[in-house]
Every structure is written in C-alpha cells, then in structure tokens.
Design a protein around this motif. Structure first.
Motif, PDB file in Angstrom:
ATOM      1  N   GLY A 293       0.782  -1.235   0.000  1.00  0.00           N
ATOM      2  CA  GLY A 293       0.000   0.000   0.000  1.00  0.00           C
ATOM      3  C   GLY A 293       0.806   1.274   0.000  1.00  0.00           C
ATOM      4  N   HIS A 294       2.053   1.228   0.445  1.00  0.00           N
ATOM      5  CA  HIS A 294       2.839   2.458   0.572  1.00  0.00           C
ATOM      6  C   HIS A 294       3.781   2.682  -0.604  1.00  0.00           C
ATOM      7  CE1 HIS A 294       1.325   3.154   4.584  1.00  0.00           C
ATOM      8  NE2 HIS A 294       1.612   1.898   4.905  1.00  0.00           N
ATOM      9  N   ALA A 295       3.653   1.882  -1.644  1.00  0.00           N
ATOM     10  CA  ALA A 295       4.451   2.091  -2.847  1.00  0.00           C
ATOM     11  C   ALA A 295       3.999   3.350  -3.565  1.00  0.00           C
ATOM     12  CB  ALA A 295       4.326   0.888  -3.779  1.00  0.00           C
ATOM     13  N   ARG A 296       4.812   3.805  -4.502  1.00  0.00           N
ATOM     14  CA  ARG A 296       4.444   4.995  -5.295  1.00  0.00           C
ATOM     15  C   ARG A 296       3.071   4.800  -5.939  1.00  0.00           C
ATOM     16  NH1 ARG A 296       5.575   6.114 -10.827  1.00  0.00           N
ATOM     17  NH2 ARG A 296       5.580   8.343 -11.323  1.00  0.00           N
ATOM     18  N   VAL A 297       2.832   3.609  -6.456  1.00  0.00           N
ATOM     19  CA  VAL A 297       1.516   3.213  -6.938  1.00  0.00           C
ATOM     20  C   VAL A 297       1.083   2.022  -6.089  1.00  0.00           C
ATOM     21  CG1 VAL A 297       0.172   2.324  -8.881  1.00  0.00           C
ATOM     22  CG2 VAL A 297       2.005   3.986  -9.294  1.00  0.00           C
ATOM     23  N   PRO A 298       0.059   2.158  -5.237  1.00  0.00           N
ATOM     24  CA  PRO A 298      -0.370   1.036  -4.397  1.00  0.00           C
ATOM     25  C   PRO A 298      -0.709  -0.195  -5.242  1.00  0.00           C
ATOM     26  CG  PRO A 298      -1.422   3.071  -3.684  1.00  0.00           C
ATOM     27  CD  PRO A 298      -0.724   3.382  -4.975  1.00  0.00           C
ATOM     28  N   ILE A 299      -0.237  -1.355  -4.802  1.00  0.00           N
ATOM     29  CA  ILE A 299      -0.368  -2.589  -5.570  1.00  0.00           C
ATOM     30  C   ILE A 299      -0.875  -3.705  -4.662  1.00  0.00           C
ATOM     31  CG2 ILE A 299       0.903  -4.394  -6.804  1.00  0.00           C
ATOM     32  CD1 ILE A 299       0.682  -2.017  -8.497  1.00  0.00           C
ATOM     33  N   LEU A 300      -1.742  -4.532  -5.207  1.00  0.00           N
ATOM     34  CA  LEU A 300      -2.138  -5.777  -4.562  1.00  0.00           C
ATOM     35  C   LEU A 300      -1.536  -6.918  -5.372  1.00  0.00           C
ATOM     36  CD1 LEU A 300      -3.754  -7.378  -2.491  1.00  0.00           C
ATOM     37  CD2 LEU A 300      -5.762  -7.168  -3.967  1.00  0.00           C
ATOM     38  N   LYS A 301      -0.662  -7.680  -4.767  1.00  0.00           N
ATOM     39  CA  LYS A 301       0.024  -8.773  -5.454  1.00  0.00           C
ATOM     40  C   LYS A 301      -0.632 -10.100  -5.051  1.00  0.00           C
ATOM     41  CE  LYS A 301       4.526  -8.301  -5.964  1.00  0.00           C
ATOM     42  NZ  LYS A 301       4.652  -7.668  -7.285  1.00  0.00           N
ATOM     43  N   ILE A 302      -0.992 -10.896  -6.044  1.00  0.00           N
ATOM     44  CA  ILE A 302      -1.622 -12.176  -5.781  1.00  0.00           C
ATOM     45  C   ILE A 302      -1.093 -13.208  -6.781  1.00  0.00           C
ATOM     46  CG2 ILE A 302      -3.738 -11.137  -4.889  1.00  0.00           C
ATOM     47  CD1 ILE A 302      -5.074 -11.733  -7.560  1.00  0.00           C
ATOM     48  N   VAL A 303      -1.330 -14.470  -6.477  1.00  0.00           N
ATOM     49  CA  VAL A 303      -1.027 -15.558  -7.403  1.00  0.00           C
ATOM     50  C   VAL A 303      -2.308 -16.344  -7.612  1.00  0.00           C
ATOM     51  CG1 VAL A 303       0.304 -17.669  -7.785  1.00  0.00           C
ATOM     52  CG2 VAL A 303       1.388 -15.694  -6.696  1.00  0.00           C
ATOM     53  N   SER A 304      -2.680 -16.550  -8.862  1.00  0.00           N
ATOM     54  CA  SER A 304      -3.923 -17.251  -9.171  1.00  0.00           C
ATOM     55  C   SER A 304      -3.757 -18.752  -8.994  1.00  0.00           C
ATOM     56  CB  SER A 304      -4.350 -16.951 -10.609  1.00  0.00           C
ATOM     57  OG  SER A 304      -3.511 -17.634 -11.527  1.00  0.00           O
ATOM     58  N   GLY A 305      -4.879 -19.420  -8.732  1.00  0.00           N
ATOM     59  CA  GLY A 305      -4.853 -20.867  -8.692  1.00  0.00           C
ATOM     60  C   GLY A 305      -4.734 -21.479 -10.074  1.00  0.00           C
ATOM     61  N   ILE A 306      -4.963 -20.684 -11.104  1.00  0.00           N
ATOM     62  CA  ILE A 306      -4.871 -21.134 -12.495  1.00  0.00           C
ATOM     63  C   ILE A 306      -3.429 -20.969 -12.959  1.00  0.00           C
ATOM     64  CG2 ILE A 306      -5.713 -20.777 -14.855  1.00  0.00           C
ATOM     65  CD1 ILE A 306      -8.199 -19.456 -13.585  1.00  0.00           C
ATOM     66  N   GLN A 307      -2.723 -22.058 -13.091  1.00  0.00           N
ATOM     67  CA  GLN A 307      -1.326 -22.071 -13.546  1.00  0.00           C
ATOM     68  C   GLN A 307      -0.411 -21.201 -12.689  1.00  0.00           C
ATOM     69  OE1 GLN A 307      -0.724 -21.351 -17.717  1.00  0.00           O
ATOM     70  NE2 GLN A 307      -1.862 -23.169 -18.339  1.00  0.00           N
ATOM     71  N   ARG A 308      -0.859 -20.834 -11.492  1.00  0.00           N
ATOM     72  CA  ARG A 308      -0.022 -20.040 -10.573  1.00  0.00           C
ATOM     73  C   ARG A 308       0.539 -18.792 -11.259  1.00  0.00           C
ATOM     74  NH1 ARG A 308      -2.331 -23.156  -7.681  1.00  0.00           N
ATOM     75  NH2 ARG A 308      -1.490 -24.208  -5.817  1.00  0.00           N
ATOM     76  N   ILE A 309      -0.329 -18.042 -11.895  1.00  0.00           N
ATOM     77  CA  ILE A 309       0.071 -16.819 -12.580  1.00  0.00           C
ATOM     78  C   ILE A 309       0.123 -15.675 -11.570  1.00  0.00           C
ATOM     79  CG2 ILE A 309      -0.567 -15.114 -14.341  1.00  0.00           C
ATOM     80  CD1 ILE A 309      -1.912 -17.444 -15.866  1.00  0.00           C
ATOM     81  N   SER A 310       1.256 -14.994 -11.488  1.00  0.00           N
ATOM     82  CA  SER A 310       1.398 -13.849 -10.592  1.00  0.00           C
ATOM     83  C   SER A 310       0.693 -12.637 -11.187  1.00  0.00           C
ATOM     84  CB  SER A 310       2.876 -13.532 -10.363  1.00  0.00           C
ATOM     85  OG  SER A 310       3.531 -14.614  -9.740  1.00  0.00           O
ATOM     86  N   CYS A 311      -0.043 -11.926 -10.347  1.00  0.00           N
ATOM     87  CA  CYS A 311      -0.803 -10.755 -10.807  1.00  0.00           C
ATOM     88  C   CYS A 311      -0.480  -9.548  -9.924  1.00  0.00           C
ATOM     89  CB  CYS A 311      -2.306 -11.022 -10.754  1.00  0.00           C
ATOM     90  SG  CYS A 311      -2.871 -12.485 -11.642  1.00  0.00           S
ATOM     91  N   ASP A 312      -0.317  -8.396 -10.543  1.00  0.00           N
ATOM     92  CA  ASP A 312      -0.185  -7.117  -9.847  1.00  0.00           C
ATOM     93  C   ASP A 312      -1.423  -6.287 -10.156  1.00  0.00           C
ATOM     94  OD1 ASP A 312       2.251  -7.914  -8.919  1.00  0.00           O
ATOM     95  OD2 ASP A 312       3.427  -6.604 -10.205  1.00  0.00           O
ATOM     96  N   ILE A 313      -2.201  -5.967  -9.138  1.00  0.00           N
ATOM     97  CA  ILE A 313      -3.459  -5.249  -9.326  1.00  0.00           C
ATOM     98  C   ILE A 313      -3.314  -3.827  -8.807  1.00  0.00           C
ATOM     99  CG2 ILE A 313      -5.932  -5.238  -8.840  1.00  0.00           C
ATOM    100  CD1 ILE A 313      -5.735  -8.235  -8.282  1.00  0.00           C
ATOM    101  N   SER A 314      -3.683  -2.854  -9.629  1.00  0.00           N
ATOM    102  CA  SER A 314      -3.654  -1.445  -9.235  1.00  0.00           C
ATOM    103  C   SER A 314      -5.001  -0.813  -9.563  1.00  0.00           C
ATOM    104  CB  SER A 314      -2.514  -0.704  -9.937  1.00  0.00           C
ATOM    105  OG  SER A 314      -2.577  -0.895 -11.342  1.00  0.00           O
ATOM    106  N   ILE A 315      -5.176   0.421  -9.166  1.00  0.00           N
ATOM    107  CA  ILE A 315      -6.429   1.147  -9.393  1.00  0.00           C
ATOM    108  C   ILE A 315      -6.206   2.264 -10.401  1.00  0.00           C
ATOM    109  CG2 ILE A 315      -8.239   2.553  -8.331  1.00  0.00           C
ATOM    110  CD1 ILE A 315      -8.363  -0.238  -7.307  1.00  0.00           C
ATOM    111  N   ASP A 316      -7.064   2.311 -11.427  1.00  0.00           N
ATOM    112  CA  ASP A 316      -7.051   3.396 -12.418  1.00  0.00           C
ATOM    113  C   ASP A 316      -5.660   3.642 -12.986  1.00  0.00           C
ATOM    114  OD1 ASP A 316      -9.737   3.925 -12.461  1.00  0.00           O
ATOM    115  OD2 ASP A 316      -9.664   5.484 -10.928  1.00  0.00           O
ATOM    116  N   ASN A 317      -5.029   2.607 -13.476  1.00  0.00           N
ATOM    117  CA  ASN A 317      -3.686   2.738 -14.043  1.00  0.00           C
ATOM    118  C   ASN A 317      -3.795   3.053 -15.539  1.00  0.00           C
ATOM    119  OD1 ASN A 317      -0.914   2.558 -14.620  1.00  0.00           O
ATOM    120  ND2 ASN A 317      -0.642   0.951 -13.089  1.00  0.00           N
TER     121      ASN A 317
END
Length: 460
Positions: free
Chosen positions: A115-139
């Motif tokens: 949350g305290h990054a220059r652009v707040p990011i939610l980092k997750i890994v999907s159960g589908i093929q373990r794909i890493s995802c970076d989620i941001s708002i209004d990018n």
C-alpha cells in the motif's frame, strides 16, 4: 558483426530455439483470460467497486510477455466517462476491500498488499497455472504505455523477439528485479527501443516522430476521445515512417542485434553519471544540459518517452548498476566466443528452459516459425483484450469497439505503409488462427466487458 558471428554459428539457431520455448502458447493466453474472468467475478461481490471494470495492461496487452510472465491488472473506476484521478488513500482503501474479498473467495495465493508504494499494488497468485498478478487502481498510464509498445512492436517483428530474449537473459543474470535495485521489464523494453533507434541503419525512429509530446499529459477530458486521438496521431505517424521509401533498411539478424545490444550498454555504469538514455529523441542526452532531468538524483536515467520527464529506471541502485554493466559486458564476450550450445544456454536463459529444448545435435540453420519443440504450440498471432466501453469506442453502441490494427510484424514486410482502425464485425480470431463466429453481445451487468481479439495482424 558478420566476422564476429563466424566464430559462433550456432548462436542464431539457439536464439530461435529459445524463442520457441518462451513465446506463449494458446494455453498461456487462455489461462490469463480465465484469471481476468475470475477477478471480474470477485469484483462483483465488492460493494465499493460496483461498476468498476477489470482491465489488463502491461506485457499481456503489448504482446511482450513470455509463457511465465506476470499479469498486470487495472481496476478502472471511471472507464466510460471523463478521466478522473483517484487519490492514493482511496486506492489503498479499495485495494484493501478487494483483498478481503479475494481471501473470502479462496483460490488465490500469496496475497500481499503493497500500500505504501508509489503506486499502491495488490500482489496475488492465481490458482490457475499459478500466474502472478499485480493489481492497481485506475492505471490509465500503464494501459496507454502498453498500447504504445504494441504499436511499436508491429513496426518490426525483431523488436518483440529481442525484447523476449532480453527479458529471459536479464532474469538469468538476476538483473530484472526493481525490488533489488536492478532493471524493471519496462526499462528493458525501452533499452531495446533505444538500441533499434541508434543501430545503423536505424530500425525505429525517435519516438517523438510517433507521438510529438508526452502522451500521458494528453490523457484528459473524455477518456474515449483522448485515447482515440492519441491512437489516431500515432497511427498516422507510424504509417508515414513505414512508407518512407528513402529510409535505408536494416537487415541484421537477431543474433547480430542481440550482440550489438549487449555491447552498446556494456559500459553503462561509466556513462550514467553524465548522460541519460532518451528514446523520445533517440539519442544519448547530457544530464547537466537537460533541464527536464535536473536535479539528477538517480544512478541511471532512462526517460519514459510517454511520461516525460519520469525516469523508468529510478529503482536502479549505484551498486547494482555496476553489476548490470558487468552482465552486459561478460555476456557479450561469451556469446562471440566459440563456446558450445550448453554454454550459450547458460548465458541466455535460466536452467529450467533447457528441459524444453531438443537434445539433438544443434542445427546450423534456424528453425522454421512453425517448428514445435516438446509439444509446444506453434507461434501465435497476438491476441488483445479490448474492453467494450473503453478506448476505441465510437458512439453509444458498446458492441462497436474500434481496434488498433497494424501490419504483420514480420521484418520482411518493410513496405507496408498503412495503419487502419478496423471495426470488429461478425468474427473474432481464435488463438490458433481459425475464425469462430461471435455470438451477439448479451446484456451485461456493470463491471463486465467483452474481450475483443484482432482477426488478423495484417491490414484488412
């Protein structure tokens, strides 16, 4: 360069073999599309995000991702209206709400809220093929830059190939991680652009000739109108560049371009104190005489051509810059030596790539584009996610999205001279190149969009 390559005739086919492995297959495309759909389903359960849309950007949209590439996602709050910028506090709150919903839903792993990054990011890994995802708002800026990289990649197919190879090489040498003070993938793409601008003869023009100012500054007003204006100006400029018959054609092989790329930046640690890399002008620029870059507080300056004067390499530390330059210099020296295929692979890739490569005696001639290794899919045409109510939209009919279409990315098609925006009709491209009939769009709930895919890479 030809004389140098004569010492290592297996470099070119080895690069082609690596490309066949790291380029995404149909299954890789489909897996990412499924992840996006799953995120849309979760989004509907978050009251504070009702009406928001899930939109991919980054390498997935620019078609510069590998089979193991991450997925960048923007949660767009105002996708169909005027461009409004969301404050950092609100972004943190909304991502926190999404994080709770993902935990309740299950099927997502390694959830981390930055949350305290220059652009707040939610980092997750999907159960589908373990794909890493970076989620941001209004990018919106990230989406715009991704589209520019796609348009640039369509000028010459060697650009995409070299970006993929450079990313794999950088990961093998642990210099592709901004968290550790090295280069992010966007900076690596800009370095390849700069190399294509400064090789002789040049393959790409200064990006100022594609878009004459900082594109992010023009993201104002009605979003669809702003994005369409940017696309139209860029398309016209690219068509003008491609149709220039007086432009000398660079016919360097991929191996020649890779070696010269490494050589060009092998002393970047020595240059970085005085000069910066400017893809907008296509030149090395003096830092002290460039008022946009002062005061200079970075170890390495790679100006973001689409968001000037931002530094795309701001994460690079002084200590890691020396190691980055060393990786360039040592790799270049090894690749022009007479080392064997295994030694080449150890320089170019991580060990896990080797398991996908054929074990037969390496051939001297490069494989045909349709050649498969270990059951991998043939080379695919780019697939693009087009949100129904975004970007290339005209009028109020959401089913009439306008897509940016460009010529085939083969470097043999230098004489194509036109870029058109094609309105999708009754068919969309199947990942294997077969057209399938598109059903009529159904009434969709808020936050759900249709995924458009270009029917072809060529002009139609």
């Amino acid at each position: 360069m030809n004389q140098t390559l004569s010492f290592n005739p297996i470099l070119e086919p080895t690069l082609q073999e690596i490309l066949q492995v790291i380029k995404p297959s149909r299954a890789d495309w489909d897996a990412r599309i499924r992840v996006i759909e799953e995120l849309r389903n979760v989004l509907r359960s978050v009251e504070s995000l009702r009406g928001a849309t899930v939109q991919p950007f980054g390498s997935f949209v620019s078609n510069l991702f590998t089979r193991w590439g991450d997925l960048d996602i923007s949660i767009d709050l105002y996708s169909g209206s005027s461009i409004l910028y969301t404050g950092k506090k609100q972004k943190q709150t909304l991502l926190g709400n999404l994080l709770r919903a993902l935990k309740e839903t299950g099927g997502w792993y390694k959830l981390q809220f930055v949350g305290h990054a220059r652009v707040p990011i939610l980092k997750i890994v999907s159960g589908i093929q373990r794909i890493s995802c970076d989620i941001s708002i209004d990018n919106l800026e990230g989406l715009l830059k991704s589209r520019f990289l796609f348009w640039i990649s369509e000028i010459d197919g060697r650009f995409r190939d070299l970006v993929l190879l450079v990313k794999e090489w950088a990961k093998a040498h642990n210099i592709n991680d901004p968290k550790t003070g090295t280069l992010n993938s966007y900076s690596l793409s800009l370095l390849v652009i700069f190399h294509f601008q400064t090789c002789v003869p040049a393959i790409l023009p200064p990006l100022s000739e594609i878009y004459p100012r900082s594109a992010v500054d023009d993201l104002a007003g009605v979003r669809a109108t702003a994005e369409e204006n940017i696309a139209r100006i860029s398309a016209t400029s690219i068509a003008r560049f491609r149709s220039d018959k007086s432009r000398p054609i660079n016919r360097s092989s991929l191996s020649e371009l890779f070696i010269s790329f490494l050589a060009k930046f092998s002393d970047i640690n020595l240059k970085a104190g005085e000069i910066g890399i400017c893809p907008f002008t296509g030149r090395w620029e003096s830092i002290s005489s460039n008022t946009r870059w002062l005061p200079k507080t970075y170890s390495l300056f790679i100006e973001d051509p689409f968001e000037q004067p931002e530094n795309a390499a701001r994460s690079v530390s002084r200590k890691q810059l020396d190691r980055i330059a060393q990786a360039f210099e040592l790799s270049q020296r090894q690749l022009v030596s007479s080392c064997g295929r295994d030694s080449l692979l150890s320089v170019l890739t991580k060990p896990h790539i080797s398991q996908f490569l054929p074990r037969a005696t390496p051939f001297i001639n490069a494989p045909s584009p349709s050649h498969n290794f270990q059951g991998l899919q043939p080379r695919l045409r780019p697939i693009h996610m087009q949100q129904q109510n975004l970007s290339w939209q005209r009028g109020q009919n959401q089913s009439n999205g306008i897509l940016p279409m460009t010529a085939s990315s083969s470097n043999q098609n230098h004489n194509q001279n036109q870029v058109r925006f094609v309105r999708p009709r009754g068919q969309v491209a199947h990942p294997n190149g077969l057209n399938s009939q598109r059903t009529e769009p159904r009434s969709q709930s808020q936050g759900q969009q249709q995924m458009w895919r270009p029917r072809s890479q060529r002009f139609i």
